[in-house]
Design a protein around this motif. Structure first.
Motif, PDB file in Angstrom:
ATOM      1  N   GLU A   1       8.746   4.589  -6.208  1.00  0.00           N
ATOM      2  CA  GLU A   1       7.466   4.938  -5.384  1.00  0.00           C
ATOM      3  C   GLU A   1       6.756   6.105  -5.964  1.00  0.00           C
ATOM      4  O   GLU A   1       5.807   6.099  -6.269  1.00  0.00           O
ATOM      5  N   GLU A   2       7.364   7.236  -6.340  1.00  0.00           N
ATOM      6  CA  GLU A   2       6.859   8.216  -7.204  1.00  0.00           C
ATOM      7  C   GLU A   2       6.490   7.875  -8.374  1.00  0.00           C
ATOM      8  O   GLU A   2       5.416   8.259  -8.962  1.00  0.00           O
TER       9      GLU A   2
ATOM     10  N   LEU B   1       3.017   6.015  -8.044  1.00  0.00           N
ATOM     11  CA  LEU B   1       1.862   6.902  -7.925  1.00  0.00           C
ATOM     12  C   LEU B   1       1.327   7.636  -9.151  1.00  0.00           C
ATOM     13  O   LEU B   1       0.291   8.192  -9.091  1.00  0.00           O
TER      14      LEU B   1
ATOM     15  N   SER C   1       0.823  -1.229   0.000  1.00  0.00           N
ATOM     16  CA  SER C   1      -0.061   0.016   0.033  1.00  0.00           C
ATOM     17  C   SER C   1       0.934   1.362   0.050  1.00  0.00           C
ATOM     18  O   SER C   1       1.779   1.515   0.872  1.00  0.00           O
ATOM     19  N   ILE C   2       0.688   2.187  -0.933  1.00  0.00           N
ATOM     20  CA  ILE C   2       1.362   3.376  -1.074  1.00  0.00           C
ATOM     21  C   ILE C   2       0.498   4.370  -1.313  1.00  0.00           C
ATOM     22  O   ILE C   2      -0.309   4.461  -2.107  1.00  0.00           O
ATOM     23  N   GLN C   3       0.357   4.984  -0.174  1.00  0.00           N
ATOM     24  CA  GLN C   3      -0.643   6.356  -0.051  1.00  0.00           C
ATOM     25  C   GLN C   3      -2.114   5.773   0.077  1.00  0.00           C
ATOM     26  O   GLN C   3      -2.712   6.630  -0.994  1.00  0.00           O
TER      27      GLN C   3
ATOM     28  N   TYR D   1      -3.035   3.284  -2.017  1.00  0.00           N
ATOM     29  CA  TYR D   1      -3.292   2.583  -3.400  1.00  0.00           C
ATOM     30  C   TYR D   1      -2.181   1.474  -3.338  1.00  0.00           C
ATOM     31  O   TYR D   1      -1.239   1.094  -2.809  1.00  0.00           O
TER      32      TYR D   1
END
Length: 100
Positions: free
Chosen positions: A93-94, A97, A8-10, A12
């Motif tokens: 990671e960026e 997103l 889970s990243i932010q 998502y």
């Protein structure tokens, strides 16, 4: 050995896959839009011979774990990834997103 985990990243969700092979490990983190991968990814092939597939992907080199892949700068990206605003040097990671 193959292992998978959900990240889970932010808020998502992405699927991380680790494939341990003799003398190397393949790493990918993906969702339904695209993926980032370790140095085994051939971005040139994706941009040329597989261009009609419009693959959104990026490659980081020198990574050995999923955590390193998330934090590493992308060394190369596909033309389709570039259209989403992903650029060389952006950390994994960026880039992920941008694929939401």
């Amino acid at each position: 050995m193959v292992s998978t985990e959900t990240l889970s990243i932010q808020g998502y969700f992405f699927k991380a896959v680790t494939v341990r092979l003799p003398k190397t490990t393949l790493l990918t983190i993906s969702n339904d839009v695209g993926y980032i991968m370790c140095g085994a990814l051939d971005v040139g092939l994706l941009n040329s011979k597989l261009a009609d597939r419009k693959i959104i992907a990026g490659r980081a080199v020198g990574v050995k774990t999923i955590e390193q892949l998330l934090k590493a700068p992308l060394e190369s990206i596909t033309l389709e990834a570039e259209q989403l605003g992903i650029v060389n040097g952006m950390i994994g990671e960026e880039a992920l997103l941008k694929m939401i």
